[in-house]
Design a protein around this motif. Structure first.
Motif, PDB file in Angstrom:
ATOM      1  N   GLU A 139       0.822  -1.180  -0.084  1.00  3.25           N
ATOM      2  CA  GLU A 139       0.073  -0.037   0.105  1.00  3.25           C
ATOM      3  C   GLU A 139       0.840   1.361  -0.013  1.00  3.25           C
ATOM      4  OE1 GLU A 139       0.280  -1.434   4.274  1.00  3.25           O
ATOM      5  OE2 GLU A 139       0.007  -2.260   2.482  1.00  3.25           O
ATOM      6  N   ARG A 140       2.121   1.165   0.323  1.00  4.44           N
ATOM      7  CA  ARG A 140       3.090   2.320   0.273  1.00  4.44           C
ATOM      8  C   ARG A 140       4.104   2.184  -0.849  1.00  4.44           C
ATOM      9  NH1 ARG A 140       1.551   2.189   5.924  1.00  4.44           N
ATOM     10  NH2 ARG A 140       0.820   4.249   6.511  1.00  4.44           N
ATOM     11  N   LYS A 141       4.015   1.534  -1.925  1.00  5.31           N
ATOM     12  CA  LYS A 141       4.970   1.231  -2.820  1.00  5.31           C
ATOM     13  C   LYS A 141       5.061   2.493  -3.754  1.00  5.31           C
ATOM     14  CE  LYS A 141       4.790  -2.609  -5.090  1.00  5.31           C
ATOM     15  NZ  LYS A 141       4.598  -3.745  -5.959  1.00  5.31           N
ATOM     16  N   SER A 142       6.536   3.049  -4.046  1.00  6.70           N
ATOM     17  CA  SER A 142       7.131   3.862  -4.847  1.00  6.70           C
ATOM     18  C   SER A 142       7.712   3.285  -6.007  1.00  6.70           C
ATOM     19  CB  SER A 142       8.075   4.679  -4.205  1.00  6.70           C
ATOM     20  OG  SER A 142       7.482   5.364  -2.967  1.00  6.70           O
ATOM     21  N   GLU A 153       7.185   8.288  -8.068  1.00  8.07           N
ATOM     22  CA  GLU A 153       5.611   8.075  -8.183  1.00  8.07           C
ATOM     23  C   GLU A 153       5.112   7.303  -7.049  1.00  8.07           C
ATOM     24  OE1 GLU A 153       4.280   7.298 -12.267  1.00  8.07           O
ATOM     25  OE2 GLU A 153       6.535   6.785 -12.553  1.00  8.07           O
ATOM     26  N   ASN A 154       3.919   7.568  -6.696  1.00 10.37           N
ATOM     27  CA  ASN A 154       3.247   6.830  -5.451  1.00 10.37           C
ATOM     28  C   ASN A 154       2.325   5.894  -6.376  1.00 10.37           C
ATOM     29  OD1 ASN A 154       1.681   5.576  -3.527  1.00 10.37           O
ATOM     30  ND2 ASN A 154       1.203   7.589  -2.599  1.00 10.37           N
ATOM     31  N   VAL A 155       2.786   4.345  -6.348  1.00 13.31           N
ATOM     32  CA  VAL A 155       1.854   3.587  -6.943  1.00 13.31           C
ATOM     33  C   VAL A 155       1.128   2.691  -6.079  1.00 13.31           C
ATOM     34  CG1 VAL A 155       3.285   3.703  -9.258  1.00 13.31           C
ATOM     35  CG2 VAL A 155       3.911   2.001  -7.500  1.00 13.31           C
ATOM     36  N   GLY A 156       1.164   3.193  -4.653  1.00 15.74           N
ATOM     37  CA  GLY A 156       0.315   2.342  -3.706  1.00 15.74           C
ATOM     38  C   GLY A 156      -1.027   2.844  -3.577  1.00 15.74           C
ATOM     39  N   ASP A 184       6.143  14.543   0.242  1.00 12.37           N
ATOM     40  CA  ASP A 184       5.080  13.339   0.331  1.00 12.37           C
ATOM     41  C   ASP A 184       4.334  13.233  -0.718  1.00 12.37           C
ATOM     42  OD1 ASP A 184       6.500  12.976   2.651  1.00 12.37           O
ATOM     43  OD2 ASP A 184       4.843  13.441   4.368  1.00 12.37           O
ATOM     44  N   LEU A 185       4.045  12.038  -1.186  1.00 11.01           N
ATOM     45  CA  LEU A 185       2.980  11.928  -2.367  1.00 11.01           C
ATOM     46  C   LEU A 185       1.862  11.056  -1.803  1.00 11.01           C
ATOM     47  CD1 LEU A 185       5.563  10.958  -4.993  1.00 11.01           C
ATOM     48  CD2 LEU A 185       4.639  13.236  -4.722  1.00 11.01           C
ATOM     49  N   THR A 186       0.745  11.745  -2.332  1.00  9.28           N
ATOM     50  CA  THR A 186      -0.446  11.011  -2.155  1.00  9.28           C
ATOM     51  C   THR A 186      -0.904   9.833  -3.364  1.00  9.28           C
ATOM     52  OG1 THR A 186      -1.777  12.668  -3.410  1.00  9.28           O
ATOM     53  CG2 THR A 186      -1.790  12.826  -1.010  1.00  9.28           C
ATOM     54  N   PRO A 187      -1.756   8.781  -3.170  1.00  3.40           N
ATOM     55  CA  PRO A 187      -1.717   7.818  -4.190  1.00  3.40           C
ATOM     56  C   PRO A 187      -1.898   8.587  -5.559  1.00  3.40           C
ATOM     57  CG  PRO A 187      -2.957   7.295  -2.178  1.00  3.40           C
ATOM     58  CD  PRO A 187      -2.448   8.654  -1.864  1.00  3.40           C
TER      59      PRO A 187
END
Length: 242
Positions: free
Chosen positions: A122-125, A159-162, A201-204
């Motif tokens: 769920e917290r994958k970059s 990129e946030n891919v989670g 910090d990045l949102t999904p």
């Protein structure tokens, strides 16, 4: 007014969550354990001195051990901390990038790698190398690398891919002389954008593109570039020089 032992344990657990050392699931389970009495509170303070407190009984001591174990379990998974998950080098020291779960890709433009702290999907970059500039020349005579050093610039996309918010990445570069360099947060003064090393910090679904800079000795090349999604947890992304 002094807090009760249970309140103290809950406050400590809140602090761990605030620092990103426990997942939401771990937080909920440990909070329930504290509230249900499965984790014994620390002994109350008294005027009898340290040795008197230590001797108050097995129940309280067991409680203290459990509390310490909770904190250690949350903080002990940092980069390269678990010897059982690492391969030793010829000198007997665990080698960088050998933790189980570390990801290795080639350091080259267009190459991407995906990583998540402690394997949490769920917290994958996803990190992509856009271009590498070596050397980067500063256009400001008052902002120059140290004597015998040069700047290397690497443009990346994070990129946030989670499905949950991810924090900024911690960067490190090892040169071909095995000297390690932290990101130069000031960097050269050139007509290139900076990748903010703190407030990114990045949102999904979000992403950020920019440059990271390192001061590297003249004559030394790049051995690897590391992107660390969480300095307290395992699983790092290594871009290895071809």
């Amino acid at each position: 007014m002094a807090k009760s032992p249970t309140e103290q344990l809950l406050q400590e657990l809140e602090s761990l969550r605030a620092r990103g050392l426990v997942t939401d699931e771990e937080y909920a389970a440990r909070r329930q354990a504290i509230l249900s009495g499965q984790v014994a509170p620390p002994p109350a303070k008294s005027g009898g001195g340290f040795f008197k407190k230590v001797g108050i009984g097995c129940g309280a001591l067991i409680g203290i051990v459990i509390v310490i174990a909770i904190i250690a379990a949350a903080a002990g998974g940092g980069s390269g901390d678990d010897d059982s998950d690492t391969a030793a080098s010829s000198g007997g020291t665990p080698g960088a990038g050998t933790n189980r779960g570390d990801v290795h890709v080639t350091l080259a433009p267009g190459v991407s790698g995906e990583i998540a702290p402690d394997g949490s999907p769920e917290r994958k970059s996803r990190v992509t190398i856009v271009q590498i500039q070596d050397p980067v020349v500063s256009t400001n005579p008052f902002s120059q690398p140290k004597a015998g050093m040069r700047w290397i610039g690497i443009e990346v996309i994070h990129e946030n891919v989670g499905t949950k918010e991810v924090s900024s990445l911690d960067w490190k570069l090892r040169d071909t002389n095995d000297n390690e360099h932290e990101e130069d947060v000031i960097g050269p003064v050139v007509d290139l954008p900076d990748l903010d090393p703190i407030y990114s910090d990045l949102t999904p679904g979000g992403k950020k593109q920019g440059w990271i800079y390192f001061q590297v000795p003249e004559g030394a090349g790049i051995k690897w570039l590391r992107a660390d999604p969480n300095t307290f947890l395992k699983n790092d992304l290594y871009f290895d020089a071809p």
